[in-house]
Motif scaffolding. Structure first.
Motif, short mmCIF file in Angstrom:
data_model
loop_
_atom_site.label_atom_id
_atom_site.label_comp_id
_atom_site.label_asym_id
_atom_site.label_seq_id
_atom_site.Cartn_x
_atom_site.Cartn_y
_atom_site.Cartn_z
N LEU A 11 33.05 41.79 41.62
CA LEU A 11 31.96 40.87 41.31
C LEU A 11 31.24 41.16 40.00
O LEU A 11 30.16 40.64 39.75
N TYR A 12 31.86 41.95 39.13
CA TYR A 12 31.29 42.22 37.80
C TYR A 12 31.89 41.22 36.81
O TYR A 12 32.65 41.58 35.92
N TYR A 13 31.52 39.96 36.97
CA TYR A 13 32.12 38.90 36.15
C TYR A 13 31.75 39.03 34.69
O TYR A 13 32.59 38.84 33.82
N LYS A 14 30.50 39.33 34.39
CA LYS A 14 30.08 39.46 32.99
C LYS A 14 30.97 40.46 32.27
O LYS A 14 31.51 40.18 31.19
N GLN A 15 31.18 41.62 32.84
CA GLN A 15 32.00 42.65 32.23
C GLN A 15 33.47 42.23 32.20
O GLN A 15 34.18 42.52 31.23
N ALA A 16 33.92 41.51 33.22
CA ALA A 16 35.30 41.02 33.25
C ALA A 16 35.54 40.04 32.11
O ALA A 16 36.59 40.08 31.46
N PHE A 17 34.57 39.17 31.84
CA PHE A 17 34.67 38.23 30.71
C PHE A 17 34.66 38.98 29.38
O PHE A 17 35.36 38.61 28.45
N TYR A 108 23.83 40.20 44.95
CA TYR A 108 25.17 40.71 44.65
C TYR A 108 26.12 40.25 45.75
O TYR A 108 26.30 40.91 46.78
N LEU A 109 26.68 39.05 45.56
CA LEU A 109 27.59 38.50 46.56
C LEU A 109 28.61 37.58 45.89
O LEU A 109 28.45 37.17 44.75
N PHE A 110 29.66 37.30 46.62
CA PHE A 110 30.72 36.43 46.11
C PHE A 110 30.17 35.03 45.89
O PHE A 110 29.50 34.47 46.77
N LYS A 111 30.47 34.49 44.71
CA LYS A 111 30.06 33.12 44.38
C LYS A 111 31.32 32.39 43.93
O LYS A 111 31.91 32.72 42.90
N GLU A 112 31.72 31.39 44.70
CA GLU A 112 32.95 30.67 44.40
C GLU A 112 32.92 30.06 43.01
O GLU A 112 33.93 30.07 42.30
N LYS A 113 31.79 29.57 42.57
CA LYS A 113 31.67 28.96 41.24
C LYS A 113 32.00 29.99 40.16
O LYS A 113 32.76 29.71 39.23
N ASP A 114 31.44 31.20 40.28
CA ASP A 114 31.72 32.26 39.30
C ASP A 114 33.19 32.68 39.35
O ASP A 114 33.81 32.90 38.32
N PHE A 115 33.73 32.77 40.55
CA PHE A 115 35.14 33.15 40.71
C PHE A 115 36.05 32.11 40.06
O PHE A 115 36.98 32.45 39.33
N ASN A 116 35.79 30.84 40.31
CA ASN A 116 36.61 29.77 39.73
C ASN A 116 36.52 29.75 38.21
O ASN A 116 37.52 29.54 37.52
#
Length: 187
Positions: A11-17, A108-116
């Protein structure tokens, strides 16, 4: 890419981007360095400043002017890189804890929008990387076909010791630049 996926899976999308953006930049540098051995040497010596990727004097424009990449690849790479810039430069909508300043952080939880969104950028990055890698491999083929190159520093300047291990045509190549040694069988 594995690092980026690992970050996103936690769930570390910012860092993944951020990792995707760096990956794109590094792919473009491959094409640039294959055509600019002095810059490559400076990079290896930690004395190279990576110029802007986009803009009139950016790497993409330089590679396009030299016809090393197509306009389509230049535009796709610039757009993708630009989209991912917000994750580096802290755009408010791209923060890991976005919404906290408004009292609307979901936690801090799964967000389908962020995942997509992440998977969309991951796919775009991979497609872009495939095209850029194809270009880079074509450059290597053009510049080094039939030549022995050092697997460490990419030099073509060797000291050759012939008939190693009493075997005809088995030669030891010692790179004059970095000292790397490799055995090659010649015809």
């Amino acid at each position: 890419l594995r690092c980026s996926v690992q970050l996103a899976s936690n769930l570390y999308y910012k860092q993944a981007f951020q990792i995707l953006r760096s990956f794109i930049e590094n792919n473009i540098l491959q094409v640039h360095f294959c055509d600019n051995l002095t810059d490559f040497s400076n990079w290896k010596n930690n004395s190279y400043h990576t110029p802007a990727l986009r803009g009139k004097k950016g790497l993409l424009s330089q590679l396009l002017d030299k016809k090393l990449i197509t306009k389509k690849i230049s535009i796709e790479t610039a757009n993708l890189y630009g989209d991912l810039n917000g994750y580096i430069h802290g755009s408010v909508d791209k923060l890991l804890n976005k919404g906290i300043y408004k009292g609307k952080w979901e936690g801090y939880l799964f967000k389908e929008k962020d995942f997509n969104l992440y998977t969309n950028y991951l796919i775009r990055t991979i497609r872009n990387a495939i095209e850029i890698t194809r270009i880079s491999l074509a450059q290597w083929e053009k510049n080094y076909a039939g030549k022995i190159i050092c697997s460490v520093c990419h030099s073509v300047d060797f000291k050759i010791r012939k008939n190693m291990h009493n075997e005809k045509n088995l030669n030891q190549y010692t790179c004059k630049t970095c000292g790397n040694k490799a055995l090659y069988k010649t015809a």
